[in-house]
Motif scaffolding. Structure first.
Motif, short mmCIF file in Angstrom:
data_model
loop_
_atom_site.label_atom_id
_atom_site.label_comp_id
_atom_site.label_asym_id
_atom_site.label_seq_id
_atom_site.Cartn_x
_atom_site.Cartn_y
_atom_site.Cartn_z
N ASP A 1 11.35 1.91 5.02
CA ASP A 1 10.94 1.40 3.72
C ASP A 1 9.49 0.93 3.82
OD1 ASP A 1 10.58 0.22 1.27
OD2 ASP A 1 12.18 -1.26 1.50
N LYS A 2 8.59 1.66 3.19
CA LYS A 2 7.16 1.34 3.26
C LYS A 2 6.82 0.02 2.58
CE LYS A 2 6.04 5.25 1.38
NZ LYS A 2 5.24 6.37 0.79
N GLU A 3 7.68 -0.43 1.68
CA GLU A 3 7.38 -1.64 0.92
C GLU A 3 7.86 -2.91 1.60
OE1 GLU A 3 8.81 -1.17 -3.05
OE2 GLU A 3 7.47 0.52 -3.50
N THR A 4 8.66 -2.77 2.65
CA THR A 4 9.09 -3.95 3.41
C THR A 4 8.04 -4.24 4.46
OG1 THR A 4 11.43 -3.45 3.05
CG2 THR A 4 10.89 -4.90 4.88
N ARG A 5 7.32 -5.34 4.27
CA ARG A 5 6.19 -5.66 5.15
C ARG A 5 6.24 -7.11 5.58
NH1 ARG A 5 0.72 -4.21 2.47
NH2 ARG A 5 0.07 -4.90 4.55
N PHE A 6 5.53 -7.39 6.67
CA PHE A 6 5.43 -8.76 7.19
C PHE A 6 4.06 -9.35 6.86
CE2 PHE A 6 4.61 -11.81 10.68
CZ PHE A 6 5.70 -12.64 10.48
N LEU A 7 3.01 -8.55 7.08
CA LEU A 7 1.65 -8.97 6.77
C LEU A 7 1.29 -8.46 5.37
CD1 LEU A 7 0.05 -8.06 10.21
CD2 LEU A 7 0.89 -10.30 9.46
N LYS A 8 0.86 -9.35 4.50
CA LYS A 8 0.69 -8.98 3.09
C LYS A 8 -0.68 -8.41 2.75
CE LYS A 8 4.84 -10.38 2.53
NZ LYS A 8 5.91 -9.37 2.53
N GLY A 9 -1.66 -8.59 3.59
CA GLY A 9 -3.00 -8.11 3.27
C GLY A 9 -3.07 -6.59 3.25
N GLU A 10 -3.87 -6.08 2.31
CA GLU A 10 -4.03 -4.63 2.18
C GLU A 10 -4.62 -4.02 3.46
OE1 GLU A 10 -3.69 -0.99 0.22
OE2 GLU A 10 -2.92 -2.96 -0.34
N GLU A 11 -5.43 -4.80 4.17
CA GLU A 11 -6.07 -4.29 5.39
C GLU A 11 -5.06 -4.02 6.51
OE1 GLU A 11 -6.74 -8.85 5.64
OE2 GLU A 11 -6.32 -7.32 4.14
N TYR A 12 -3.83 -4.56 6.36
CA TYR A 12 -2.80 -4.34 7.39
C TYR A 12 -1.77 -3.28 6.98
CZ TYR A 12 -4.66 -8.83 8.93
OH TYR A 12 -5.51 -9.84 9.33
N LYS A 13 -1.94 -2.71 5.81
CA LYS A 13 -0.93 -1.78 5.29
C LYS A 13 -0.74 -0.57 6.20
CE LYS A 13 0.39 0.65 1.06
NZ LYS A 13 0.00 0.95 -0.36
N GLU A 14 -1.85 0.03 6.62
CA GLU A 14 -1.76 1.24 7.44
C GLU A 14 -1.15 0.96 8.80
OE1 GLU A 14 -4.55 4.82 9.32
OE2 GLU A 14 -5.42 3.36 7.95
N VAL A 15 -1.61 -0.11 9.45
CA VAL A 15 -1.09 -0.39 10.78
C VAL A 15 0.38 -0.80 10.73
CG1 VAL A 15 -1.77 -2.84 10.94
CG2 VAL A 15 -1.67 -1.43 13.01
N GLU A 16 0.78 -1.50 9.67
CA GLU A 16 2.19 -1.87 9.55
C GLU A 16 3.05 -0.63 9.31
OE1 GLU A 16 3.56 -6.12 8.90
OE2 GLU A 16 3.11 -5.27 6.93
N PHE A 17 2.52 0.34 8.58
CA PHE A 17 3.24 1.60 8.40
C PHE A 17 3.43 2.28 9.75
CE2 PHE A 17 2.90 6.25 7.81
CZ PHE A 17 4.11 6.47 7.15
N LEU A 18 2.37 2.31 10.55
CA LEU A 18 2.46 2.91 11.89
C LEU A 18 3.47 2.17 12.75
CD1 LEU A 18 -1.31 3.65 12.62
CD2 LEU A 18 0.47 5.31 12.04
N TRP A 19 3.48 0.85 12.68
CA TRP A 19 4.45 0.09 13.47
C TRP A 19 5.89 0.44 13.05
CZ3 TRP A 19 1.68 -5.28 12.68
CH2 TRP A 19 0.53 -5.32 13.51
#
Length: 202
Positions: free
Chosen positions: A105-123
């Motif tokens: 689920d791409k929308e389930t995230r821990f870090l909310k900043g846009e700058e972390y979106k790509e790396v969180e997707f990779l994680w």
């Protein structure tokens, strides 16, 4: 079975017996999968087991279509792609009684900043990949065969697989895994590169 046995006997199985896979074994596969590390403890994965026979037939077609696109992009001629279809896919390559789609689920995230979106997707992708490996090693222990298929993650194919499972666009297909009893001899092949070629100790 020792862990080393599972690791060194795992191989990509591309041909399967027609018999079904017991539901209890399928649950054991997923139980092993979710023991994998998960970035930020999100557990934002979903394992869709496609057991329906009609869905299975369409998934087998999707696998061929995705491979055809992959080989076209690589420069393979249409003649060779057609031979691949008639000589390999129509003879049952990747036709399995069960397919497991591993989604995040791409929308389930821990870090909310846009700058972390790509790396969180990779994680999240990495977490799902580790879950897939757990699943595959458990399959060896259970006498089952598996094969990781990545080409179905091309957008048009994963869109259809999402729709089959009634999932929204926030779900990303990391990989599709055929599962079944091997119809071919399990004979793991050595890696092309030696340990010395891929290891650097500093």
């Amino acid at each position: 079975m020792e862990l080393a046995d599972a690791i060194f006997n795992r191989m990509s199985v591309r041909y399967y017996e027609e018999r079904s896979v017991e539901e209890e074994k399928l649950k054991e596969l997923i139980e092993a999968a979710i023991r994998a590390p998960t970035a930020s403890g999100l557990e934002n994965w979903l394992f869709v087991v496609y057991k329906d026979e009609n869905l299975g037939k369409r998934i087998h077609e999707i696998i061929y279509e995705a491979h055809a696109e992959y080989y076209r992009a690589h420069g393979l001629s249409e003649e060779k792609i057609e031979k691949l279809k008639t000589r390999v896919f129509e003879n049952g390559m990747y036709r399995a009684p069960v397919y497991i789609g591993v989604f995040i689920d791409k929308e389930t995230r821990f870090l909310k900043g846009e700058e972390y979106k790509e790396v969180e997707f990779l994680w999240s992708v990495e977490s799902a990949a580790m879950a897939i490996e757990n699943l595959m090693l458990k399959a060896v222990e259970l006498g089952l065969g598996t094969c990781y298929i990545g080409v179905t993650s091309l957008e048009k194919y994963q869109k259809e697989l999402r729709e089959m499972a009634e999932l929204g666009e926030n779900w990303y297909l990391v990989g599709l895994v055929p599962v079944g009893y091997p119809a071919e001899k399990i004979a793991p092949r050595p890696r092309r590169k030696s340990l010395e070629q891929v290891l650097k100790i500093i």
